[in-house]
Design a protein around this motif. Structure first.
Motif, PDB file in Angstrom:
ATOM      1  N   ARG A 414     -65.970  78.081 -22.907  1.00  0.00           N
ATOM      2  CA  ARG A 414     -67.221  78.358 -22.185  1.00  0.00           C
ATOM      3  C   ARG A 414     -68.384  77.518 -22.757  1.00  0.00           C
ATOM      4  NH1 ARG A 414     -67.990  84.708 -21.178  1.00  0.00           N
ATOM      5  NH2 ARG A 414     -69.668  83.828 -19.875  1.00  0.00           N
ATOM      6  N   ILE A 415     -68.415  77.372 -24.120  1.00  0.00           N
ATOM      7  CA  ILE A 415     -69.458  76.559 -24.752  1.00  0.00           C
ATOM      8  C   ILE A 415     -69.344  75.107 -24.301  1.00  0.00           C
ATOM      9  CG2 ILE A 415     -70.279  75.650 -26.964  1.00  0.00           C
ATOM     10  CD1 ILE A 415     -69.520  78.404 -28.172  1.00  0.00           C
ATOM     11  N   LEU A 416     -68.095  74.583 -24.308  1.00  0.00           N
ATOM     12  CA  LEU A 416     -67.879  73.206 -23.866  1.00  0.00           C
ATOM     13  C   LEU A 416     -68.277  73.014 -22.411  1.00  0.00           C
ATOM     14  CD1 LEU A 416     -64.436  72.452 -25.578  1.00  0.00           C
ATOM     15  CD2 LEU A 416     -66.705  71.630 -26.273  1.00  0.00           C
ATOM     16  N   CYS A 417     -67.973  74.004 -21.616  1.00  0.00           N
ATOM     17  CA  CYS A 417     -68.335  73.925 -20.197  1.00  0.00           C
ATOM     18  C   CYS A 417     -69.857  73.869 -20.030  1.00  0.00           C
ATOM     19  CB  CYS A 417     -67.739  75.109 -19.456  1.00  0.00           C
ATOM     20  SG  CYS A 417     -68.040  75.105 -17.674  1.00  0.00           S
ATOM     21  N   CYS A 418     -70.575  74.682 -20.809  1.00  0.00           N
ATOM     22  CA  CYS A 418     -72.044  74.677 -20.740  1.00  0.00           C
ATOM     23  C   CYS A 418     -72.617  73.331 -21.202  1.00  0.00           C
ATOM     24  CB  CYS A 418     -72.603  75.812 -21.587  1.00  0.00           C
ATOM     25  SG  CYS A 418     -72.258  77.464 -20.920  1.00  0.00           S
ATOM     26  N   LEU A 419     -72.020  72.763 -22.275  1.00  0.00           N
ATOM     27  CA  LEU A 419     -72.475  71.471 -22.761  1.00  0.00           C
ATOM     28  C   LEU A 419     -72.280  70.387 -21.699  1.00  0.00           C
ATOM     29  CD1 LEU A 419     -71.189  71.525 -26.457  1.00  0.00           C
ATOM     30  CD2 LEU A 419     -73.563  71.692 -25.678  1.00  0.00           C
ATOM     31  N   LYS A 421     -72.139  70.794 -18.504  1.00  0.00           N
ATOM     32  CA  LYS A 421     -73.114  71.019 -17.438  1.00  0.00           C
ATOM     33  C   LYS A 421     -74.498  70.479 -17.826  1.00  0.00           C
ATOM     34  CE  LYS A 421     -71.035  75.061 -15.226  1.00  0.00           C
ATOM     35  NZ  LYS A 421     -71.231  76.509 -14.904  1.00  0.00           N
ATOM     36  N   ALA A 422     -74.891  70.733 -19.104  1.00  0.00           N
ATOM     37  CA  ALA A 422     -76.209  70.246 -19.568  1.00  0.00           C
ATOM     38  C   ALA A 422     -76.252  68.713 -19.563  1.00  0.00           C
ATOM     39  CB  ALA A 422     -76.486  70.777 -20.969  1.00  0.00           C
ATOM     40  N   VAL A 423     -75.158  68.091 -20.056  1.00  0.00           N
ATOM     41  CA  VAL A 423     -75.099  66.631 -20.067  1.00  0.00           C
ATOM     42  C   VAL A 423     -75.184  66.071 -18.654  1.00  0.00           C
ATOM     43  CG1 VAL A 423     -73.617  64.657 -20.613  1.00  0.00           C
ATOM     44  CG2 VAL A 423     -73.898  66.510 -22.270  1.00  0.00           C
ATOM     45  N   CYS A 424     -74.458  66.739 -17.766  1.00  0.00           N
ATOM     46  CA  CYS A 424     -74.478  66.295 -16.366  1.00  0.00           C
ATOM     47  C   CYS A 424     -75.875  66.426 -15.768  1.00  0.00           C
ATOM     48  CB  CYS A 424     -73.474  67.109 -15.554  1.00  0.00           C
ATOM     49  SG  CYS A 424     -71.768  66.730 -15.955  1.00  0.00           S
ATOM     50  N   ARG A 425     -76.539  67.500 -16.093  1.00  0.00           N
ATOM     51  CA  ARG A 425     -77.886  67.672 -15.561  1.00  0.00           C
ATOM     52  C   ARG A 425     -78.854  66.626 -16.147  1.00  0.00           C
ATOM     53  NH1 ARG A 425     -78.747  74.249 -15.382  1.00  0.00           N
ATOM     54  NH2 ARG A 425     -77.166  74.654 -13.750  1.00  0.00           N
TER      55      ARG A 425
END
Length: 500
Positions: A414-419, A421-425
């Motif tokens: 879940r942490i990797l997924c959030c990271l 997403k943040a990088v993509c944004r």
């Protein structure tokens, strides 16, 4: 009870050891080795019930007769025997009880005296009659298979499982009937009696002695002669009222009078081959027996003839005829009776007290054993529960570890997924700009053909419009000129024609 019976008490227990009444198991189809007392080795059908037990009565190592006993009524349903003529001799009454009726787990396989059974059996008298049931009552122990017809020393018949309550007068006439029928009617018409099968039974009434032992409504006898080619079957009924005479009936009619409508003899004792002439002779002798009974009954309580008196005394059991031989015997019995009764009372009180003490000690011991057993059971149950709980926890540790690892991996993912997403944004705007810049030439180059096409179509349209205008103007001009020349030519023509 006379003094002579107390003199025989010392030898009673030793003689009782010669008797053996085996209870036949429910899994056995008949009466085991006592099937030989039934016609075609087949007991009566239709009389079995949950409260009935089968007894193979034995004495001196041999089978003597068979009994179907009712533990509900505490009287026999019937007793079956072979009617060989008895050996002469006397018999002392030995009214014994069957241990395994009241206590199926008893290791006593022989019938024993009631006094001995009190200290060695559980629930004595719970399912069978006792001698105490007849004390101070108007009834005596009447044998269905009477001792006077027994050929085995007469000892085996003195069991309470072979006895029903009878008044003294009825007992005297019942024994007299049985012996007269056997001597005068049945045995003489069946060879030597070896092939004569007898079943004697009792039908219970609603009256009980001391609310324990059922008094019979009537007693009955069924005889089957199995002589080949000359057999027969007869039945007899005697009601317990003092004024009733024994009645002769056909076996089929007797079966209709009995509970459950049984079949007493297989194939009705060879009904198709019965000798009617012998049956007629039997009925003639039965009429004589009935006449004799009426004569005895008509005398009532008067002093009978000496021959009749001696005959009746010979047919009665010793306890019924005891003390009649002399006035001195009666006087001694009268004097000794109070002391005997007192001794009996003391004896039964002592036995009852000892029995109650034994039951109390047994009850206390049982309660203590039950308490110890309960404590041990609870301790063992708690120990087992403790080890089971520990085992369950130990078994659950790997599963819990796997669950924790799964949760950790899930959290990391879940942490990797959030990271991501943040990088993509963060990278989302430059990427779009670059995409748009990169796509501009593509869009521009793609628009040139369209623009050229539109320009070409516009130029083509303009040229076409110019051509259309030019051709339209020239066409109109030519038409106007043609019209003028046409009008001019018509006028010249008209003028020339006028001149002519």
């Amino acid at each position: 009870m006379g003094p002579a019976r107390w003199l025989a008490l010392g030898s009673l227990l030793a003689l009782a050891r010669l008797l053996d009444g085996r209870l036949v198991g429910e899994d056995e189809g008949g009466f085991g080795e006592c099937d030989k007392f039934f016609y075609a080795a087949t007991p009566p059908a239709g009389l079995s019930a949950e409260s009935h037990v089968k007894i193979c009565q034995r004495a001196e190592g041999a089978e003597r007769f068979a009994t179907l006993y009712s533990t509900r009524d505490r009287i026999p349903v019937y007793s079956a025997f072979r009617a060989a003529r008895p050996a002469q001799g006397s018999a002392e009454p030995r009214w014994l009880v069957e241990p395994q009726i009241d206590d199926p787990n008893s290791n006593l396989e022989e019938v024993i005296n009631e006094a001995e059974a009190i200290t060695s059996l559980k629930n004595l008298g719970g399912k069978q009659a006792l001698n105490t049931d007849y004390l101070d009552s108007d009834y005596q122990r009447g044998q269905l298979y009477p001792f006077s017809l027994s050929s085995d020393g007469q000892m085996a018949t003195f069991t309470l499982t072979n006895s029903v309550p009878m008044t003294q007068s009825f007992q005297e006439r019942w024994y007299m009937n049985l012996n007269s029928l056997m001597d005068q009617a049945l045995a003489p018409q069946c060879g030597n009696g070896e092939d004569l099968f007898i079943i004697t039974g009792a039908v219970p009434s609603n009256h009980k002695v001391k609310d324990r032992v059922t008094v019979p409504e009537f007693v009955w006898l069924a005889a089957c002669c199995a002589v080949p080619g000359g057999g027969w079957a007869m039945g007899f009924v005697k009601h317990t009222q003092d004024d009733d005479i024994i009645e002769d009936v056909m076996v089929k009619d007797l079966e209709k009078l009995l509970p459950f409508n049984p079949q007493l003899f297989q194939n009705n004792c060879g009904e198709s081959e019965q000798d009617t002439e012998k049956m007629k002779k039997i009925l003639e002798m039965v009429n004589q027996v009935q006449d004799e009974e009426r004569m005895v009954q008509s005398r009532g309580n008067s002093v009978p003839l000496s021959s009749t008196r001696s005959k009746r005394s010979a047919l009665l059991p010793p306890e019924a005829s005891e003390g009649r031989s002399s006035f001195l015997g009666k006087l001694m019995g009268f004097i000794a009776t109070p002391f005997i009764k007192l001794f009996q009372l003391i004896y039964y009180l002592v036995v009852a007290i000892l029995k109650n003490i034994f039951y109390f000690l047994w009850y206390v011991t049982k309660q203590v054993m039950n308490g110890i057993e309960s404590c041990l059971y609870r301790l063992g149950s708690a120990t087992v529960s403790y080890f089971v709980a520990i085992g369950e926890e130990l078994v659950s540790i790997p599963w819990k570890v796997l669950k924790v690892l799964a949760k950790i991996i899930r959290a990391v993912l879940r942490i990797l997924c959030c990271l991501l997403k943040a990088v993509c944004r963060v990278l989302g705007i430059p990427v779009r700009v670059l995409v748009d810049v990169a796509s501009f030439p593509v869009y521009t180059m793609g628009a040139i053909p369209v623009v050229c096409k539109d320009i070409a179509m516009g130029l083509g349209g303009t040229v076409s419009l110019l051509f259309d205008t030019a051709f339209g103007t020239m066409g109109g001009l030519f038409q106007a000129i043609f019209s003028v020349f046409k009008r001019i030519g018509y006028k010249v023509t008209f003028d020339n024609s006028g001149e002519l």
